[in-house]
Write an enzyme that holds these catalytic residues in place. Structure first.
Site, PDB file in Angstrom:
ATOM      1  N   GLU A   1       0.927  -1.287  -0.019  1.00 30.59           N
ATOM      2  CA  GLU A   1       0.024  -0.037  -0.027  1.00 30.59           C
ATOM      3  C   GLU A   1       0.846   1.102  -0.125  1.00 30.59           C
ATOM      4  O   GLU A   1       1.816   1.265   0.828  1.00 30.59           O
ATOM      5  CB  GLU A   1      -0.818  -0.135   1.073  1.00 30.59           C
ATOM      6  CG  GLU A   1      -1.910   1.204   0.941  1.00 30.59           C
ATOM      7  CD  GLU A   1      -2.801   1.264   2.404  1.00 30.59           C
ATOM      8  OE1 GLU A   1      -2.729   0.391   3.321  1.00 30.59           O
ATOM      9  OE2 GLU A   1      -3.759   2.053   2.122  1.00 30.59           O
TER      10      GLU A   1
ATOM     11  N   ALA B   1       1.402  -0.348  11.062  1.00 31.57           N
ATOM     12  CA  ALA B   1       1.376  -1.757  10.648  1.00 31.57           C
ATOM     13  C   ALA B   1       0.403  -1.671   9.244  1.00 31.57           C
ATOM     14  O   ALA B   1       0.019  -0.545   8.742  1.00 31.57           O
ATOM     15  CB  ALA B   1       0.332  -2.282  11.639  1.00 31.57           C
TER      16      ALA B   1
ATOM     17  N   GLU C   1      -2.606  -4.118   6.991  1.00 31.98           N
ATOM     18  CA  GLU C   1      -3.539  -5.035   6.931  1.00 31.98           C
ATOM     19  C   GLU C   1      -3.808  -6.065   5.935  1.00 31.98           C
ATOM     20  O   GLU C   1      -4.693  -6.667   5.622  1.00 31.98           O
ATOM     21  CB  GLU C   1      -4.940  -4.331   7.003  1.00 31.98           C
ATOM     22  CG  GLU C   1      -5.491  -3.636   5.700  1.00 31.98           C
ATOM     23  CD  GLU C   1      -4.946  -1.959   5.407  1.00 31.98           C
ATOM     24  OE1 GLU C   1      -4.177  -1.572   6.282  1.00 31.98           O
ATOM     25  OE2 GLU C   1      -5.715  -1.487   4.760  1.00 31.98           O
TER      26      GLU C   1
ATOM     27  N   HIS D   1      -7.066  -2.107  14.971  1.00 27.23           N
ATOM     28  CA  HIS D   1      -7.208  -1.472  13.801  1.00 27.23           C
ATOM     29  C   HIS D   1      -6.832  -2.368  12.487  1.00 27.23           C
ATOM     30  O   HIS D   1      -7.572  -2.386  11.493  1.00 27.23           O
ATOM     31  CB  HIS D   1      -6.149  -0.306  13.700  1.00 27.23           C
ATOM     32  CG  HIS D   1      -6.223   0.751  12.395  1.00 27.23           C
ATOM     33  ND1 HIS D   1      -6.740   1.838  12.438  1.00 27.23           N
ATOM     34  CD2 HIS D   1      -5.651   0.724  11.270  1.00 27.23           C
ATOM     35  CE1 HIS D   1      -6.717   2.472  11.098  1.00 27.23           C
ATOM     36  NE2 HIS D   1      -5.910   1.623  10.518  1.00 27.23           N
ATOM     37  N   GLU D   2      -5.616  -3.009  12.426  1.00 28.52           N
ATOM     38  CA  GLU D   2      -5.264  -3.794  11.180  1.00 28.52           C
ATOM     39  C   GLU D   2      -6.445  -5.071  11.121  1.00 28.52           C
ATOM     40  O   GLU D   2      -6.799  -5.456  10.179  1.00 28.52           O
ATOM     41  CB  GLU D   2      -3.930  -4.184  11.225  1.00 28.52           C
ATOM     42  CG  GLU D   2      -3.108  -3.222  11.559  1.00 28.52           C
ATOM     43  CD  GLU D   2      -3.121  -2.009  10.594  1.00 28.52           C
ATOM     44  OE1 GLU D   2      -3.516  -2.317   9.337  1.00 28.52           O
ATOM     45  OE2 GLU D   2      -2.646  -1.197  10.928  1.00 28.52           O
TER      46      GLU D   2
ATOM     47  N   HIS E   1      -9.649  -3.904   9.660  1.00 23.96           N
ATOM     48  CA  HIS E   1      -9.610  -3.650   8.285  1.00 23.96           C
ATOM     49  C   HIS E   1      -9.866  -5.000   7.443  1.00 23.96           C
ATOM     50  O   HIS E   1     -10.195  -4.634   6.122  1.00 23.96           O
ATOM     51  CB  HIS E   1      -8.268  -3.454   7.751  1.00 23.96           C
ATOM     52  CG  HIS E   1      -7.793  -1.970   7.935  1.00 23.96           C
ATOM     53  ND1 HIS E   1      -8.620  -0.885   7.262  1.00 23.96           N
ATOM     54  CD2 HIS E   1      -6.764  -1.155   8.402  1.00 23.96           C
ATOM     55  CE1 HIS E   1      -8.027   0.102   7.356  1.00 23.96           C
ATOM     56  NE2 HIS E   1      -6.677   0.139   8.004  1.00 23.96           N
TER      57      HIS E   1
ATOM     58  N   GLU F   1      -9.917   4.074   6.177  1.00 25.23           N
ATOM     59  CA  GLU F   1      -9.097   4.635   7.131  1.00 25.23           C
ATOM     60  C   GLU F   1      -9.764   5.345   8.178  1.00 25.23           C
ATOM     61  O   GLU F   1      -9.665   5.172   9.583  1.00 25.23           O
ATOM     62  CB  GLU F   1      -7.751   5.272   6.527  1.00 25.23           C
ATOM     63  CG  GLU F   1      -6.919   4.503   6.018  1.00 25.23           C
ATOM     64  CD  GLU F   1      -6.380   3.193   6.664  1.00 25.23           C
ATOM     65  OE1 GLU F   1      -6.612   3.244   7.882  1.00 25.23           O
ATOM     66  OE2 GLU F   1      -5.634   2.539   5.970  1.00 25.23           O
TER      67      GLU F   1
HETATM   68  N1  TRP Z   1      -3.216   0.848   5.728  1.00 24.57           N
HETATM   69  C1  TRP Z   1      -2.216   0.978   6.681  1.00 24.57           C
HETATM   70  C2  TRP Z   1      -2.934   1.303   8.024  1.00 24.57           C
HETATM   71  O1  TRP Z   1      -3.679   0.617   8.641  1.00 24.57           O
HETATM   72  C3  TRP Z   1      -1.300   2.200   6.426  1.00 24.57           C
HETATM   73  C4  TRP Z   1       0.222   1.824   5.892  1.00 24.57           C
HETATM   74  C5  TRP Z   1       1.045   1.019   6.399  1.00 24.57           C
HETATM   75  C6  TRP Z   1       0.849   2.367   4.861  1.00 24.57           C
HETATM   76  N2  TRP Z   1       2.008   1.014   5.804  1.00 24.57           N
HETATM   77  C7  TRP Z   1       1.975   1.989   4.733  1.00 24.57           C
HETATM   78  C8  TRP Z   1       0.624   3.884   4.174  1.00 24.57           C
HETATM   79  C9  TRP Z   1       3.162   2.492   3.814  1.00 24.57           C
HETATM   80  C10 TRP Z   1       1.266   4.205   3.109  1.00 24.57           C
HETATM   81  C11 TRP Z   1       2.662   3.567   3.013  1.00 24.57           C
HETATM   82  O2  TRP Z   1      -3.140   2.492   8.388  1.00 24.57           O
HETATM   83 ZN    ZN Z   2      -5.579   1.650   8.737  1.00 28.27          ZN
END
Ligand code: TRP
Ligand code: ZN
Length: 885
Positions: free
Chosen positions: A127, A268, A270, A303-304, A307, A326
């Site tokens: 991501e 972290a 997800e 949180h994770e 998701h 988010e």
């Molecule tokens: N989706 C992740 C969260 O739970 C966010 C995230 C994790 C992220 N690593 C990343 C976003 C690296 C950008 C780059 O919030």
């Molecule tokens: Zn998130």
């Protein structure tokens, strides 16, 4: 690094993909000096895009293309086009397969995006747009595919091979290698792909879901951390149960895995069935992690996990919709944390954070709406606005619909959109349809940036026994827009009589009073609400629970704030009244400091805090929160011009006065709680967090008196305690004191004891970086030479450089500009190593408009120097160029 000016991408240009990928079959051959990735994509024309076979443009960056086939035919160089960003093919049929082989270099990937190495382990972070650094693909969240992944690596160094979904086959290979194949039955976008290979141990447990399916739970860590996983495992099981009970959401695979890695850009990630975590967001035990760290682990694990539904089963159509997953997931994890701990304290902490940092973002050059309408680099939009303000927006929907209506809406949302990639509008539509309401105007919260102001005035008519509240809303201009339309602002409020009791509330036109806290919706620029049957002029308690992310002003005098502090039935507003009182007193002191007059603290603040300290019926965590003065950063945010030196002097003066006048009560509270700590084994639960919170804030006040008995108590706590919460507080108190010999000794003892634990060394760096005593920059520079420090590890950068530039305002804003120069040099260096981290560290410089002309010029100068420094990443380029615009 970019070769040309990065392009702005607009939401209004969104188009569905030309092609779909039904199946994705990946093979990874991991080697020490390179990795080979083979991808077979089973593709077809997207029927929604009509007839014709346009070129197929696959995303791909930093890939060495070895071969490409369309169907069974290997393509020659003239059959395709390849450049820095894309591979373009020319399909000849509606349905076809694409095979590519590429070579990549995880072993030199310092950006920590795509496939990379953290220590000896391979891991991924895809991501938002990292998958394109692994293979050629349609790297966008609305392209969902069924993934099968085979990983092969040398067996001895990489005994554990993981990917998403379920393990379906494994076996030995040649030359001491082995392989494993994983299959994920759920369609997912590429950003949720994950792979891990390493020498990992795991803690295993099971969870029985509400429909009686047994799920295997595993937390994988490096062997030395196997004793620090229990808290995360407990948190995971609590999260799984909570999501069933509160949202009716059940886990859907047979196995759920978490892997802890040391080098990670965020908290972290997800990834479906295989969450990858910053080790700071997993590892926790009494001796090494503070109470705050334990609570952070619990919240991030939740949180994770959450998701899996709000993000994975229902994902985002495009990255402008990021807050869809988010904002909603932060809202969900906050609800979980509230239920696990003290709800009022959780709310206080979240609001303090939002008002300090998100409000500042909303007032700065990077201000954007919860659903932005353009960006250059999506990584720059993982912001406080998308996350925290986004969560507030979901919370307002909850407030407007009530708990039952909200649950009906979330059920409909998950049911209607399961397996789809959708928009924030789809989320709101489900809430509307499930409740028969119209949220059209409410949706402005998604499209308009800036923090609304709500000015409230009152009028009491003694003859008519009516009390009116008038609301006037405005929203400041932001870089994207000057004129804003009125928001729907839900204001929870109560009216308090002379004895501190809540009055029953009857609005004009109603026949009966309805409760003592009402939620009224302010929808117009100017609006008046009239309460009837009010026998005497009441005191309003406004925006209870912080029911909307606005700046509310009402002309309270200090005596009224003291009444609210003691009597408001809303715990959040009791705290907030104390904050308002403290802000007024601190602003007086700031003025006095700037006018070179003697500082005099309004004694009412001391009286008020003394009352709080003496109230043994109050939750001790509440007492601790109420004793905490508004931070320097929040005071800066509140002022038009941030006078950092005056703010610091004023706040320190007030703290010293409080310590002196309330010494007896603080000492009593400290000793009582330290005595219990001494006799109680560490338990990471709310009641114990509360006791230690009060104990520790009391100690930090007491040390301001520099009395020998306090030094003695601090050293006793430092030496004899059994947990990091007490030890780190004692260390911080010493570091901020003038007891130089004791300070140096404690720092050395601590470092010697914990030198092999990187997460503890991060705390050691942070405590020193945050010290506001003179000479801060020199200390930070010296610490950068410490063997435990490296710029390649984001946690280290955050612990030392982040703590200095974001929490040590007086030292960072040194009037000679040395702090700014230091940060700009680092950003230039980090830009080449890790653009995401570089761009995040930059943010204090972007706020240059808040400072005096001299500092403004220095800060701008550094921004210009960064801009001119050569090939900038799109991440840094976007932030610097927008800040200078
Ligand atoms: N989706 C992740 C969260 O739970 C966010 C995230 C994790 C992220 N690593 C990343 C976003 C690296 C950008 C780059 O919030
Ligand atoms: Zn998130």
């Amino acid at each position: 690094m970019r070769t040309e000016q990065p392009k702005m991408i607009y939401l209004k240009d969104y188009q569905a993909p030309e092609y779909l990928i039904d199946e994705t079959h990946l093979t990874f051959e991991l080697h020490d000096d390179h990795t080979l990735v083979h991808a077979q994509l089973v593709m077809r024309r997207n029927p929604a895009r009509g007839a014709g076979l346009p070129p197929l443009v696959l995303d791909g960056q930093q890939l060495e293309l070895l071969s490409v086939s369309l169907g069974d035919v290997e393509l020659g160089a003239s059959d395709y086009q390849v450049d820095d960003s894309y591979l373009t093919l020319h399909p000849k049929a509606e349905a076809f397969t694409v095979d590519t082989s590429v070579r990549i270099h995880p072993e030199t990937n310092t950006a920590l995006e795509g496939l990379y190495k953290s220590g000896s382990m391979f891991c991924t972070q895809c991501e938002a747009e990292g998958f394109r650094k692994i293979t050629y693909y349609l790297d966008r969240p609305d392209v969902m595919s069924k993934f099968t992944t085979t990983v092969s690596a040398e067996q001895h160094s990489y005994p554990v091979l993981l990917s998403n979904g379920n393990p379906i086959a494994s076996g030995p290979g040649e030359d001491g290698r082995h392989w494993a194949t994983w299959e994920d039955p759920f369609m997912k976008p590429a950003y949720l792909f994950a792979l891990v290979a390493g020498d990992l141990w795991c803690v295993e447990d099971t969870f029985t879901t509400m429909s009686a399916r047994e799920v295997t739970l595993r937390i994988y860590v490096e062997p030395e951390n196997i004793d620090k996983c229990q808290h995360a495992m407990t948190s995971l099981k609590k999260s799984m149960r909570w999501d069933e009970e509160v949202y009716g959401r059940e886990y859907d695979l047979d196995i759920f895995m978490i892997v802890a890695v040391n080098d990670f850009n965020m908290g972290a990630m997800e990834n479906k069935g295989l969450n990858i975590f910053n080790s700071s967001a997993v590892l926790a035990r009494a001796e090494t992690a503070t109470d705050a760290a334990h609570q952070r682990v619990e919240a991030i694990v939740a949180h994770e996990y959450f998701h899996n539904w709000s993000g994975n089963r229902v994902t985002c159509r495009d990255w402008f919709q990021l807050s869809l997953k988010e904002g909603f997931t932060v809202y969900r994890d906050a609800g979980f944390s509230s239920d696990m701990n003290s709800a009022t304290v959780k709310r206080i902490q979240d609001v303090a954070y939002l008002r300090t940092h998100q409000f500042a973002e909303d007032a700065g050059p990077m201000a954007h709406a919860v659903r932005p309408d353009s960006f250059i680099e999506i990584s720059n939009f993982y912001t406080l606005t998308v996350y925290e303000k986004g969560a507030e927006v979901v919370g307002m929907i909850h407030t407007l619909l009530g708990a039952e209506g909200f649950r009906k809406g979330s059920d409909l949302y998950f049911e209607r959109h399961d397996g789809q990639a959708v928009t924030c509008d789809d989320f709101v539509k489900a809430m509307e349809d499930a409740n028969g309401v119209d949220l059209t105007q409410f949706k402005r919260w998604y499209s308009q940036a800036g923090t609304p102001r709500l000015q409230v005035t009152e009028a009491y008519d003694a003859a008519a026994k009516t009390y009116s509240l008038h609301f006037h809303q405005t929203c400041p201009a932001t870089p994207d827009k000057v004129e804003k339309l009125p928001f729907v602002i839900p204001v929870a409020l109560g009216l308090i009589d002379a004895h501190g009791n809540d009055l029953p509330l009857r609005l004009a036109g109603e026949t009966e009073a309805v409760g003592t806290t009402r939620v009224i919706s302010v929808t117009e620029e100017d609006q008046t609400f009239v309460f009837e049957g009010i026998e005497a002029k009441p005191l309003p308690s406004l925006l209870r629970g912080f029911s909307a992310p606005v700046k509310l002003s009402f002309d309270y005098d200090r005596d009224q704030l003291m009444v609210l502090m003691q009597h408001d039935s809303d715990g959040f507003n009791r705290w907030d009244a104390g904050q308002r009182l403290a802000v007024q007193c601190l602003q007086d002191l700031t003025q006095q400091y700037m006018q070179n007059s003697t500082m005099v603290l309004d004694p009412r603040l001391i009286t008020a805090l003394g009352t709080v300290l003496a109230d043994h019926s109050l939750d001790q965590a509440m007492v601790a929160e109420m004793l905490s003065l508004p931070s320097e950063a929040y005071l800066a945010e509140l002022s038009d011009r941030a006078e950092v030196d005056a703010i610091h002097a004023a706040r320190e003066f007030a703290r010293a006065q409080i310590a002196e006048h309330l010494y007896g009560a603080l000492w009593q509270r400290y000793q009582a709680n330290r005595a219990i700590s001494r006799d109680t084994a560490y338990i990471p639960e709310a009641e114990h967090f509360a006791r230690r919170a009060l104990q520790n804030i009391a100690l930090s006040y007491l040390m301001l008196t520099a009395k020998p008995e306090v030094l003695e108590a601090t050293l006793e706590q430092f030496d004899a305690c059994d947990n990091m919460t007490e030890r780190l507080t004692a260390l911080a108190v010493l570091v901020n004191s003038r007891f130089d010999a004791e300070k140096e000794k404690a720092l050395a003892t601590f470092a010697e004891h914990f030198k092999d634990n990187p997460l503890v060394m991060d705390q050691w760096f942070s405590v020193q970086a945050g010290s506001t005593l003179p000479g801060g920059l020199a200390r930070v520079k010296a610490l950068m030479q410490h063997p435990a420090f490296t710029l390649k590890n984001p946690n280290k950068v955050r612990a030392l450089i982040g703590a200095f530039a974001q929490q040590n305002l007086v030292n960072f804003h040194a009037v000679d500009g040395s702090g700014y120069r230091f940060l700009a040099d680092l950003v230039i260096e980090l830009n080449a190593l890790n653009p995401q981290i570089a761009s995040r560290q930059l943010s204090p410089l972007t706020r240059w408009r808040k400072y005096d002309p001299h500092r403004q010029a220095l800060m701008r100068g550094e921004l210009e120097r960064i801009l001119a420094s050569g090939a900038l990443s799109s991440d840094v380029y976007e932030v610097v160029s927008k800040s200078l615009a």
